[in-house]
Design a protein around this motif. Structure first.
Motif, PDB file in Angstrom:
ATOM      1  N   ASP A  40      17.803  81.827  48.562  1.00 21.61           N
ATOM      2  CA  ASP A  40      17.727  82.432  47.228  1.00 21.61           C
ATOM      3  C   ASP A  40      18.311  81.542  46.137  1.00 21.61           C
ATOM      4  OD1 ASP A  40      16.545  84.660  48.377  1.00 21.61           O
ATOM      5  OD2 ASP A  40      18.443  85.724  48.596  1.00 21.61           O
ATOM      6  N   VAL A  41      18.912  80.438  46.538  1.00 21.07           N
ATOM      7  CA  VAL A  41      19.541  79.533  45.572  1.00 21.07           C
ATOM      8  C   VAL A  41      18.534  78.446  45.191  1.00 21.07           C
ATOM      9  CG1 VAL A  41      21.442  77.905  45.224  1.00 21.07           C
ATOM     10  CG2 VAL A  41      21.806  79.983  46.583  1.00 21.07           C
ATOM     11  N   PRO A  42      18.360  78.197  43.897  1.00 19.86           N
ATOM     12  CA  PRO A  42      17.431  77.133  43.475  1.00 19.86           C
ATOM     13  C   PRO A  42      17.818  75.779  44.075  1.00 19.86           C
ATOM     14  CG  PRO A  42      18.130  78.440  41.591  1.00 19.86           C
ATOM     15  CD  PRO A  42      18.975  78.865  42.755  1.00 19.86           C
ATOM     16  N   LYS A  43      16.803  75.031  44.455  1.00 15.76           N
ATOM     17  CA  LYS A  43      17.037  73.726  45.079  1.00 15.76           C
ATOM     18  C   LYS A  43      17.817  72.796  44.148  1.00 15.76           C
ATOM     19  CE  LYS A  43      14.658  70.829  48.328  1.00 15.76           C
ATOM     20  NZ  LYS A  43      13.395  70.664  49.050  1.00 15.76           N
ATOM     21  N   ASP A  44      17.582  72.882  42.846  1.00 20.05           N
ATOM     22  CA  ASP A  44      18.324  72.049  41.884  1.00 20.05           C
ATOM     23  C   ASP A  44      19.818  72.339  41.925  1.00 20.05           C
ATOM     24  OD1 ASP A  44      16.006  70.813  41.057  1.00 20.05           O
ATOM     25  OD2 ASP A  44      15.796  72.010  39.242  1.00 20.05           O
ATOM     26  N   THR A  45      20.176  73.582  42.137  1.00 20.04           N
ATOM     27  CA  THR A  45      21.590  73.965  42.205  1.00 20.04           C
ATOM     28  C   THR A  45      22.242  73.355  43.438  1.00 20.04           C
ATOM     29  OG1 THR A  45      21.104  76.039  41.061  1.00 20.04           O
ATOM     30  CG2 THR A  45      23.168  75.934  42.290  1.00 20.04           C
ATOM     31  N   ILE A  46      21.547  73.413  44.552  1.00 21.03           N
ATOM     32  CA  ILE A  46      22.087  72.823  45.785  1.00 21.03           C
ATOM     33  C   ILE A  46      22.148  71.301  45.648  1.00 21.03           C
ATOM     34  CG2 ILE A  46      21.691  72.510  48.261  1.00 21.03           C
ATOM     35  CD1 ILE A  46      20.483  75.360  48.248  1.00 21.03           C
ATOM     36  N   PHE A  47      21.125  70.721  45.042  1.00 22.47           N
ATOM     37  CA  PHE A  47      21.135  69.279  44.798  1.00 22.47           C
ATOM     38  C   PHE A  47      22.377  68.897  44.006  1.00 22.47           C
ATOM     39  CE2 PHE A  47      20.458  65.539  42.278  1.00 22.47           C
ATOM     40  CZ  PHE A  47      19.828  64.648  43.137  1.00 22.47           C
ATOM     41  N   ASP A  48      22.667  69.608  42.924  1.00 27.55           N
ATOM     42  CA  ASP A  48      23.843  69.314  42.087  1.00 27.55           C
ATOM     43  C   ASP A  48      25.135  69.433  42.892  1.00 27.55           C
ATOM     44  OD1 ASP A  48      22.163  68.884  39.935  1.00 27.55           O
ATOM     45  OD2 ASP A  48      22.535  70.853  39.032  1.00 27.55           O
ATOM     46  N   PHE A  49      25.223  70.454  43.739  1.00 27.36           N
ATOM     47  CA  PHE A  49      26.409  70.651  44.577  1.00 27.36           C
ATOM     48  C   PHE A  49      26.599  69.453  45.508  1.00 27.36           C
ATOM     49  CE2 PHE A  49      28.160  72.238  48.639  1.00 27.36           C
ATOM     50  CZ  PHE A  49      29.408  72.660  48.202  1.00 27.36           C
ATOM     51  N   LEU A  50      25.536  69.052  46.196  1.00 30.96           N
ATOM     52  CA  LEU A  50      25.625  67.918  47.119  1.00 30.96           C
ATOM     53  C   LEU A  50      25.887  66.619  46.371  1.00 30.96           C
ATOM     54  CD1 LEU A  50      22.686  68.723  49.561  1.00 30.96           C
ATOM     55  CD2 LEU A  50      25.139  69.010  49.970  1.00 30.96           C
ATOM     56  N   TRP A  51      25.237  66.442  45.227  1.00 33.75           N
ATOM     57  CA  TRP A  51      25.432  65.215  44.454  1.00 33.75           C
ATOM     58  C   TRP A  51      26.875  65.088  43.984  1.00 33.75           C
ATOM     59  CZ3 TRP A  51      23.026  60.921  44.578  1.00 33.75           C
ATOM     60  CH2 TRP A  51      23.268  59.956  43.610  1.00 33.75           C
ATOM     61  N   ASN A  52      27.486  66.196  43.609  1.00 40.57           N
ATOM     62  CA  ASN A  52      28.903  66.170  43.214  1.00 40.57           C
ATOM     63  C   ASN A  52      29.788  65.752  44.381  1.00 40.57           C
ATOM     64  OD1 ASN A  52      28.835  66.756  40.455  1.00 40.57           O
ATOM     65  ND2 ASN A  52      28.626  68.940  40.848  1.00 40.57           N
ATOM     66  N   LEU A  53      29.477  66.223  45.581  1.00 40.75           N
ATOM     67  CA  LEU A  53      30.242  65.789  46.759  1.00 40.75           C
ATOM     68  C   LEU A  53      30.070  64.290  46.970  1.00 40.75           C
ATOM     69  CD1 LEU A  53      29.558  68.681  49.304  1.00 40.75           C
ATOM     70  CD2 LEU A  53      31.676  68.229  48.055  1.00 40.75           C
ATOM     71  N   PHE A  54      28.873  63.799  46.747  1.00 40.79           N
ATOM     72  CA  PHE A  54      28.612  62.368  46.884  1.00 40.79           C
ATOM     73  C   PHE A  54      29.346  61.560  45.807  1.00 40.79           C
ATOM     74  CE2 PHE A  54      25.963  58.643  45.870  1.00 40.79           C
ATOM     75  CZ  PHE A  54      26.035  57.981  47.083  1.00 40.79           C
ATOM     76  N   ARG A  55      29.247  62.012  44.566  1.00 38.89           N
ATOM     77  CA  ARG A  55      29.913  61.295  43.465  1.00 38.89           C
ATOM     78  C   ARG A  55      31.417  61.246  43.651  1.00 38.89           C
ATOM     79  NH1 ARG A  55      28.773  63.345  37.735  1.00 38.89           N
ATOM     80  NH2 ARG A  55      30.607  64.293  38.547  1.00 38.89           N
ATOM     81  N   GLN A  56      31.990  62.295  44.226  1.00 42.79           N
ATOM     82  CA  GLN A  56      33.433  62.345  44.454  1.00 42.79           C
ATOM     83  C   GLN A  56      33.825  61.681  45.775  1.00 42.79           C
ATOM     84  OE1 GLN A  56      34.672  66.442  44.047  1.00 42.79           O
ATOM     85  NE2 GLN A  56      33.588  66.659  42.126  1.00 42.79           N
ATOM     86  N   GLU A  57      32.836  61.087  46.438  1.00 43.96           N
ATOM     87  CA  GLU A  57      33.005  60.332  47.684  1.00 43.96           C
ATOM     88  C   GLU A  57      33.464  61.180  48.865  1.00 43.96           C
ATOM     89  OE1 GLU A  57      35.275  56.801  46.789  1.00 43.96           O
ATOM     90  OE2 GLU A  57      33.593  55.944  45.669  1.00 43.96           O
TER      91      GLU A  57
END
Length: 74
Positions: free
Chosen positions: A39-56
């Motif tokens: 039920d969560v938009p794919k863009d929202t999950i992308f942003d969540f994962l990308w933030n984990l990546f950016r924060q290493e």
């Protein structure tokens, strides 16, 4: 963001880290998390994962070429 509680955030992060314990393509990780939260938009999950990546918290073996971003020296 769809994560409204600390418990949900920690549970989601734990799932991400378990999936990423072995090498995995970003888009595969995104698809697997999307299946857990349909039920969560794919863009929202992308942003969540990308933030984990950016924060290493997630890392990549990909690196820009050593010449990227440098001026040509004559």
């Amino acid at each position: 963001m769809w994560i409204h509680s600390e418990t949900t955030r920690l549970s989601t992060e734990k799932q991400v880290f378990q999936l990423a314990n072995q090498p995995i393509y970003f888009h595969e990780l995104l698809d697997k998390i999307q299946k857990s939260y349909p039920d969560v938009p794919k863009d929202t999950i992308f942003d969540f994962l990308w933030n984990l990546f950016r924060q290493e918290f997630l890392i990549s073996e990909l690196r820009p070429p050593s010449s990227a971003g440098t001026a040509k020296l004559d």
